[in-house]
Scaffold this motif. Sequence first.
Motif, PDB file in Angstrom:
ATOM      1  N   MET A   1       0.186   3.970  -1.114  1.00  0.00           N
ATOM      2  CA  MET A   1       1.429   3.415  -0.567  1.00  0.00           C
ATOM      3  C   MET A   1       1.362   1.895  -0.637  1.00  0.00           C
ATOM      4  O   MET A   1       0.335   1.294  -0.318  1.00  0.00           O
ATOM      5  N   VAL A   2       2.461   1.300  -1.114  1.00  0.00           N
ATOM      6  CA  VAL A   2       2.570  -0.152  -1.034  1.00  0.00           C
ATOM      7  C   VAL A   2       3.605  -0.420   0.047  1.00  0.00           C
ATOM      8  O   VAL A   2       4.797  -0.141  -0.144  1.00  0.00           O
ATOM      9  N   PHE A   3       3.125  -0.894   1.200  1.00  0.00           N
ATOM     10  CA  PHE A   3       4.039  -1.148   2.316  1.00  0.00           C
ATOM     11  C   PHE A   3       4.469  -2.609   2.245  1.00  0.00           C
ATOM     12  O   PHE A   3       3.681  -3.516   2.496  1.00  0.00           O
ATOM     13  N   GLY A   4       5.765  -2.821   1.904  1.00  0.00           N
ATOM     14  CA  GLY A   4       6.271  -4.196   1.744  1.00  0.00           C
ATOM     15  C   GLY A   4       6.427  -4.492   0.265  1.00  0.00           C
ATOM     16  O   GLY A   4       5.761  -5.363  -0.288  1.00  0.00           O
ATOM     17  N   ALA A   5       7.310  -3.714  -0.387  1.00  0.00           N
ATOM     18  CA  ALA A   5       7.497  -3.872  -1.835  1.00  0.00           C
ATOM     19  C   ALA A   5       8.426  -5.040  -2.133  1.00  0.00           C
ATOM     20  O   ALA A   5       9.549  -4.869  -2.595  1.00  0.00           O
ATOM     21  N   GLY A   6       7.932  -6.255  -1.829  1.00  0.00           N
ATOM     22  CA  GLY A   6       8.643  -7.476  -2.213  1.00  0.00           C
ATOM     23  C   GLY A   6       8.062  -7.958  -3.527  1.00  0.00           C
ATOM     24  O   GLY A   6       7.903  -7.155  -4.467  1.00  0.00           O
ATOM     25  N   ALA A   7       7.713  -9.245  -3.610  1.00  0.00           N
ATOM     26  CA  ALA A   7       7.200  -9.795  -4.869  1.00  0.00           C
ATOM     27  C   ALA A   7       5.810  -9.237  -5.172  1.00  0.00           C
ATOM     28  O   ALA A   7       5.615  -8.526  -6.178  1.00  0.00           O
TER      29      ALA A   7
ATOM     30  N   VAL B   1       5.480   6.916   4.735  1.00  0.00           N
ATOM     31  CA  VAL B   1       5.284   8.365   4.592  1.00  0.00           C
ATOM     32  C   VAL B   1       3.765   8.606   4.510  1.00  0.00           C
ATOM     33  O   VAL B   1       3.003   7.648   4.377  1.00  0.00           O
ATOM     34  N   ASP B   2       3.329   9.852   4.570  1.00  0.00           N
ATOM     35  CA  ASP B   2       1.885  10.123   4.468  1.00  0.00           C
ATOM     36  C   ASP B   2       1.372   9.701   3.084  1.00  0.00           C
ATOM     37  O   ASP B   2       2.073   9.853   2.075  1.00  0.00           O
ATOM     38  N   ALA B   3       0.171   9.155   3.046  1.00  0.00           N
ATOM     39  CA  ALA B   3      -0.429   8.747   1.774  1.00  0.00           C
ATOM     40  C   ALA B   3      -1.946   8.749   1.957  1.00  0.00           C
ATOM     41  O   ALA B   3      -2.438   9.096   3.038  1.00  0.00           O
ATOM     42  N   ASP B   4      -2.680   8.373   0.897  1.00  0.00           N
ATOM     43  CA  ASP B   4      -4.132   8.281   1.043  1.00  0.00           C
ATOM     44  C   ASP B   4      -4.566   6.858   1.383  1.00  0.00           C
ATOM     45  O   ASP B   4      -5.323   6.628   2.299  1.00  0.00           O
ATOM     46  N   LEU B   5      -4.061   5.906   0.592  1.00  0.00           N
ATOM     47  CA  LEU B   5      -4.449   4.505   0.815  1.00  0.00           C
ATOM     48  C   LEU B   5      -3.193   3.643   0.911  1.00  0.00           C
ATOM     49  O   LEU B   5      -2.223   3.876   0.191  1.00  0.00           O
TER      50      LEU B   5
ATOM     51  N   THR C   1       3.349  -8.116  10.196  1.00  0.00           N
ATOM     52  CA  THR C   1       2.202  -7.191  10.227  1.00  0.00           C
ATOM     53  C   THR C   1       2.227  -6.266  11.443  1.00  0.00           C
ATOM     54  O   THR C   1       2.004  -5.050  11.316  1.00  0.00           O
ATOM     55  N   GLU C   2       2.472  -6.847  12.605  1.00  0.00           N
ATOM     56  CA  GLU C   2       2.431  -6.038  13.845  1.00  0.00           C
ATOM     57  C   GLU C   2       3.467  -4.905  13.771  1.00  0.00           C
ATOM     58  O   GLU C   2       3.174  -3.754  14.075  1.00  0.00           O
ATOM     59  N   LYS C   3       4.683  -5.263  13.322  1.00  0.00           N
ATOM     60  CA  LYS C   3       5.758  -4.276  13.228  1.00  0.00           C
ATOM     61  C   LYS C   3       5.382  -3.175  12.225  1.00  0.00           C
ATOM     62  O   LYS C   3       5.597  -1.984  12.458  1.00  0.00           O
ATOM     63  N   ALA C   4       4.796  -3.608  11.087  1.00  0.00           N
ATOM     64  CA  ALA C   4       4.382  -2.643  10.060  1.00  0.00           C
ATOM     65  C   ALA C   4       3.337  -1.692  10.629  1.00  0.00           C
ATOM     66  O   ALA C   4       3.396  -0.473  10.416  1.00  0.00           O
ATOM     67  N   ALA C   5       2.389  -2.240  11.395  1.00  0.00           N
ATOM     68  CA  ALA C   5       1.323  -1.404  11.976  1.00  0.00           C
ATOM     69  C   ALA C   5       1.931  -0.366  12.916  1.00  0.00           C
ATOM     70  O   ALA C   5       1.522   0.802  12.911  1.00  0.00           O
ATOM     71  N   GLU C   6       2.911  -0.801  13.695  1.00  0.00           N
ATOM     72  CA  GLU C   6       3.543   0.159  14.621  1.00  0.00           C
ATOM     73  C   GLU C   6       4.209   1.308  13.856  1.00  0.00           C
ATOM     74  O   GLU C   6       4.106   2.466  14.233  1.00  0.00           O
TER      75      GLU C   6
ATOM     76  N   ASP D   1       2.771   6.200  12.822  1.00  0.00           N
ATOM     77  CA  ASP D   1       3.387   7.538  12.852  1.00  0.00           C
ATOM     78  C   ASP D   1       3.061   8.389  11.623  1.00  0.00           C
ATOM     79  O   ASP D   1       3.527   9.520  11.527  1.00  0.00           O
ATOM     80  N   VAL D   2       2.358   7.830  10.638  1.00  0.00           N
ATOM     81  CA  VAL D   2       2.039   8.630   9.440  1.00  0.00           C
ATOM     82  C   VAL D   2       0.524   8.681   9.264  1.00  0.00           C
ATOM     83  O   VAL D   2      -0.206   7.966   9.948  1.00  0.00           O
ATOM     84  N   SER D   3       0.075   9.508   8.295  1.00  0.00           N
ATOM     85  CA  SER D   3      -1.385   9.612   8.142  1.00  0.00           C
ATOM     86  C   SER D   3      -1.831   9.012   6.810  1.00  0.00           C
ATOM     87  O   SER D   3      -1.139   9.115   5.784  1.00  0.00           O
ATOM     88  N   PHE D   4      -2.985   8.329   6.852  1.00  0.00           N
ATOM     89  CA  PHE D   4      -3.593   7.757   5.635  1.00  0.00           C
ATOM     90  C   PHE D   4      -5.063   7.487   5.957  1.00  0.00           C
ATOM     91  O   PHE D   4      -5.459   7.479   7.128  1.00  0.00           O
ATOM     92  N   ASP D   5      -5.869   7.230   4.893  1.00  0.00           N
ATOM     93  CA  ASP D   5      -7.315   7.091   5.107  1.00  0.00           C
ATOM     94  C   ASP D   5      -7.784   5.653   5.241  1.00  0.00           C
ATOM     95  O   ASP D   5      -8.910   5.399   5.664  1.00  0.00           O
ATOM     96  N   GLY D   6      -6.976   4.694   4.822  1.00  0.00           N
ATOM     97  CA  GLY D   6      -7.411   3.295   4.921  1.00  0.00           C
ATOM     98  C   GLY D   6      -6.274   2.361   4.578  1.00  0.00           C
ATOM     99  O   GLY D   6      -5.346   2.737   3.858  1.00  0.00           O
TER     100      GLY D   6
END
Length: 290
Positions: free
Chosen positions: A4-10, A62-66, A76-81, A85-90
Amino acid sequence: MTVMVFGAGALGSLIGALILKSGQDVVFIARGEQYRVLKERGLKISGLMDEEFEVEVYDRPVDADLVFLTVKAYDTEKAAELLRDVSFDGICSLQNGVGNEDILSGYFSAVVGGVTTYGANLKEPGHVVYAGEGMTFLGDWKGNAAHNFADVMEKAGMNVEVVGDIGKRIWEKAAINAVINPLTAICRVRNGKIVEIPQIWTIAKKIAGECEAILGRMGFHVDVENVARDVALRTSENRSSMLQDVEKGKRTEVEFINGAFVRKGRELGIDAIYNEMMVNLVRGMELGMD
Ligand SMILES: NC(=O)C1=CN([C@@H]2O[C@H](COP(=O)(O)OP(=O)(O)OC[C@H]3O[C@@H](n4cnc5c(N)ncnc54)[C@H](O)[C@@H]3O)[C@@H](O)[C@H]2O)C=CC1
Ligand SMILES: CC(C)(CO)C(=O)C(=O)O
């Protein structure tokens, strides 16, 4: 394996595109116009690469591995919150500034710190310019997932190395950004000008001196003035990310760059008045923008 790439900006779109191109599964998390365009038309990358990608994009995690985290530091804080709610390994931060990994460590058990010199700009929603191939250093902050992220990047043909001193590297990059970014943003000049124009360089040296004293007390011995000077000259034609943010009327990351030195200085009893002045001037510019 889903990345997962969280924050698909530049930066996030570029990293996601490179990983996708290597045949690995990627989900992009975006918002606003960028989300709409990525969903309807896909992602276009130009510059060092000229390709279009159909992407799997969502406006919430959504659920992902990494997870690669590529939002601005103030998100960052908002993203962490949301990611709670989803599952991932790292999760691996590729962001600039100091403090992202500590925030993430408050939420998750496998956190990787990252520093990257890959360069990307958002030309318009859905269109990213791949501006520079760089180097990425990764290191375990909490847990031991760094090698998993490095494997993904290596498979994507990216330059990446797992290191044991990621904390030092994050602070060192923050010091370079603390010297170059606010001065380019306030004076509205390209990076090289901060060295060429004596009036600007005098202030740059003061900021560098404060950063060096603070890093030294932390046990990180870095010649900040010379390193920042070299980077400013090597990137002399660049408009720094902070200058670009100010020009676009966007919030900057100054509180996570110069602000980090102000806070660390206070903790260690070291004056960081030039860094504090940069924070106040840049914040003043942001708050004064209509
Ligand atoms: N652009 C570059 O070349 C480099 C950037 N960096 C660092 O990487 C980080 C990201 O930088 P850029 O990509 O330039 O910024 P950007 O502003 O283009 O990308 C961040 C994206 O995250 C999205 N975002 C934030 N919160 C979200 C949420 N809750 N849900 C969905 N999307 C969300 C934003 O809408 C934006 O599109 C920053 O810390 C920056 O300093 C580091 C090295 C190079
Ligand atoms: C190294 C530098 C200053 C290059 O422009 C940068 O990282 C930025 O603009 O944020």
